[in-house]
Design a protein around this motif. Structure first.
Motif, PDB file in Angstrom:
ATOM      1  N   GLU A 100       0.836  -1.188   0.000  1.00 33.37           N
ATOM      2  CA  GLU A 100       0.000   0.000   0.000  1.00 33.37           C
ATOM      3  C   GLU A 100       0.880   1.250   0.000  1.00 33.37           C
ATOM      4  O   GLU A 100       1.865   1.335   0.729  1.00 33.37           O
ATOM      5  N   GLY A 101       0.528   2.204  -0.860  1.00 33.47           N
ATOM      6  CA  GLY A 101       1.270   3.457  -0.941  1.00 33.47           C
ATOM      7  C   GLY A 101       2.367   3.464  -1.986  1.00 33.47           C
ATOM      8  O   GLY A 101       2.779   4.521  -2.446  1.00 33.47           O
ATOM      9  N   SER A 102       2.864   2.278  -2.385  1.00 36.04           N
ATOM     10  CA  SER A 102       3.900   2.239  -3.424  1.00 36.04           C
ATOM     11  C   SER A 102       3.273   2.556  -4.782  1.00 36.04           C
ATOM     12  O   SER A 102       2.072   2.383  -4.982  1.00 36.04           O
ATOM     13  N   THR A 103       4.082   3.048  -5.702  1.00 36.36           N
ATOM     14  CA  THR A 103       3.578   3.406  -7.024  1.00 36.36           C
ATOM     15  C   THR A 103       3.247   2.153  -7.822  1.00 36.36           C
ATOM     16  O   THR A 103       4.028   1.217  -7.880  1.00 36.36           O
ATOM     17  N   SER A 104       2.072   2.180  -8.429  1.00 36.48           N
ATOM     18  CA  SER A 104       1.596   1.045  -9.216  1.00 36.48           C
ATOM     19  C   SER A 104       2.224   1.079 -10.611  1.00 36.48           C
ATOM     20  O   SER A 104       1.917   1.957 -11.408  1.00 36.48           O
ATOM     21  N   THR A 105       3.119   0.133 -10.883  1.00 33.50           N
ATOM     22  CA  THR A 105       3.823   0.112 -12.170  1.00 33.50           C
ATOM     23  C   THR A 105       3.724  -1.226 -12.893  1.00 33.50           C
ATOM     24  O   THR A 105       4.101  -1.307 -14.053  1.00 33.50           O
ATOM     25  N   HIS A 106       3.238  -2.286 -12.213  1.00 31.47           N
ATOM     26  CA  HIS A 106       3.206  -3.624 -12.802  1.00 31.47           C
ATOM     27  C   HIS A 106       1.921  -4.366 -12.447  1.00 31.47           C
ATOM     28  O   HIS A 106       1.331  -4.137 -11.399  1.00 31.47           O
ATOM     29  N   LEU A 107       1.549  -5.257 -13.328  1.00 32.19           N
ATOM     30  CA  LEU A 107       0.546  -6.279 -13.042  1.00 32.19           C
ATOM     31  C   LEU A 107       1.298  -7.583 -12.866  1.00 32.19           C
ATOM     32  O   LEU A 107       2.387  -7.754 -13.414  1.00 32.19           O
ATOM     33  N   PHE A 108       0.723  -8.513 -12.134  1.00 38.78           N
ATOM     34  CA  PHE A 108       1.363  -9.802 -11.905  1.00 38.78           C
ATOM     35  C   PHE A 108       0.403 -10.922 -12.286  1.00 38.78           C
ATOM     36  O   PHE A 108      -0.691 -11.026 -11.725  1.00 38.78           O
ATOM     37  N   PHE A 109       0.807 -11.729 -13.255  1.00 38.45           N
ATOM     38  CA  PHE A 109       0.037 -12.894 -13.665  1.00 38.45           C
ATOM     39  C   PHE A 109       0.607 -14.076 -12.889  1.00 38.45           C
ATOM     40  O   PHE A 109       1.739 -14.491 -13.122  1.00 38.45           O
ATOM     41  N   CYS A 145      -3.558   6.557 -17.279  1.00 39.09           N
ATOM     42  CA  CYS A 145      -3.913   7.573 -16.270  1.00 39.09           C
ATOM     43  C   CYS A 145      -2.710   8.103 -15.502  1.00 39.09           C
ATOM     44  O   CYS A 145      -2.879   8.663 -14.424  1.00 39.09           O
ATOM     45  N   GLY A 146      -1.519   7.894 -15.966  1.00 37.64           N
ATOM     46  CA  GLY A 146      -0.363   8.328 -15.195  1.00 37.64           C
ATOM     47  C   GLY A 146      -0.107   7.389 -14.032  1.00 37.64           C
ATOM     48  O   GLY A 146      -0.691   6.314 -13.942  1.00 37.64           O
ATOM     49  N   SER A 147       0.748   7.801 -13.116  1.00 40.12           N
ATOM     50  CA  SER A 147       1.087   6.918 -11.997  1.00 40.12           C
ATOM     51  C   SER A 147       0.098   7.112 -10.850  1.00 40.12           C
ATOM     52  O   SER A 147      -0.380   8.213 -10.596  1.00 40.12           O
ATOM     53  N   THR A 148      -0.204   6.000 -10.194  1.00 40.98           N
ATOM     54  CA  THR A 148      -1.111   6.008  -9.053  1.00 40.98           C
ATOM     55  C   THR A 148      -0.532   5.124  -7.958  1.00 40.98           C
ATOM     56  O   THR A 148       0.168   4.160  -8.243  1.00 40.98           O
ATOM     57  N   PRO A 149      -0.829   5.435  -6.706  1.00 39.87           N
ATOM     58  CA  PRO A 149      -0.337   4.585  -5.610  1.00 39.87           C
ATOM     59  C   PRO A 149      -1.258   3.379  -5.394  1.00 39.87           C
ATOM     60  O   PRO A 149      -2.459   3.440  -5.676  1.00 39.87           O
ATOM     61  N   HIS A 150      -0.675   2.303  -4.884  1.00 41.71           N
ATOM     62  CA  HIS A 150      -1.470   1.132  -4.516  1.00 41.71           C
ATOM     63  C   HIS A 150      -2.328   1.472  -3.302  1.00 41.71           C
ATOM     64  O   HIS A 150      -1.858   2.104  -2.362  1.00 41.71           O
ATOM     65  N   MET A 151      -3.574   1.042  -3.319  1.00 46.71           N
ATOM     66  CA  MET A 151      -4.467   1.216  -2.175  1.00 46.71           C
ATOM     67  C   MET A 151      -4.495  -0.046  -1.315  1.00 46.71           C
ATOM     68  O   MET A 151      -5.024  -0.035  -0.210  1.00 46.71           O
ATOM     69  N   LEU A 152      -3.918  -1.133  -1.845  1.00 44.04           N
ATOM     70  CA  LEU A 152      -3.897  -2.423  -1.164  1.00 44.04           C
ATOM     71  C   LEU A 152      -2.480  -2.967  -1.151  1.00 44.04           C
ATOM     72  O   LEU A 152      -1.566  -2.346  -1.690  1.00 44.04           O
ATOM     73  N   GLN A 153      -2.328  -4.150  -0.576  1.00 43.76           N
ATOM     74  CA  GLN A 153      -1.045  -4.847  -0.625  1.00 43.76           C
ATOM     75  C   GLN A 153      -1.292  -6.258  -1.130  1.00 43.76           C
ATOM     76  O   GLN A 153      -2.397  -6.782  -1.008  1.00 43.76           O
ATOM     77  N   ALA A 154      -0.273  -6.845  -1.716  1.00 41.09           N
ATOM     78  CA  ALA A 154      -0.340  -8.240  -2.168  1.00 41.09           C
ATOM     79  C   ALA A 154       0.872  -8.961  -1.603  1.00 41.09           C
ATOM     80  O   ALA A 154       2.011  -8.533  -1.796  1.00 41.09           O
TER      81      ALA A 154
END
Length: 149
Positions: free
Chosen positions: A35-44, A80-89
């Motif tokens: 949470e809070g880190s910049t969202s830059t990747h998806l994970f399959f 949409c540009g960069s956005t922060p994660h609202m969750l954690q994985a």
């Protein structure tokens, strides 16, 4: 938050995600993102299990999703540009995932309209599923609602 299972998307979309070759291994307890880190990747997810959730200010860990092989996890808002994660994985057992960069995904979808349509169909289905889960939680998960009705 995204979660995709192999029965909910087209063969073309599944092959597209599998075509990426950047595999990452995670040990139990490792974070795919926080949470809070910049969202830059998806994970399959190709093997193992991942818990997607949130930690409350009181320190309680809420699980919103359990993902496993064939699931797509991430909070990437495309175009949409960069956005922060609202969750954690977090890996809840050793797992392997294919990492897909947001900018690469955007480029591929812009270049291949048919693939972009498949992705949008899948996203619509995910939004509908999420809304149904929230509706069920709100209508069936709390006694407080009987006061409001």
């Amino acid at each position: 938050m995204m979660n995709i299972t192999t029965d909910s998307f087209s063969n073309e979309l599944q092959q597209f995600f599998m075509s990426f070759d950047h595999k990452i291994s995670f040990k139990k307890g490792d974070f795919l993102f926080q949470e809070g880190s910049t969202s830059t990747h998806l994970f399959f997810i190709t093997s193992g299990a991942v818990q997607v959730g949130k930690v409350t200010p009181e320190g309680r860990e809420l699980t919103l999703q359990l993902a496993s092989s064939g699931d797509l996890v991430g909070e990437v808002m495309l175009f949409c540009g960069s956005t922060p994660h609202m969750l954690q994985a977090k890996a809840i057992e050793p797992c392997t995932a294919i990492s897909i960069q947001k900018r690469v995904l955007e480029n591929e979808l812009a270049q291949y309209p048919a693939l972009s349509m498949e992705y949008m169909k899948w996203m619509g289905l995910q939004i509908k599923r999420m809304q149904t889960k929230f509706r069920d939680l709100i209508l069936n998960g709390k006694k407080v609602l009987s006061i409001l009705l």
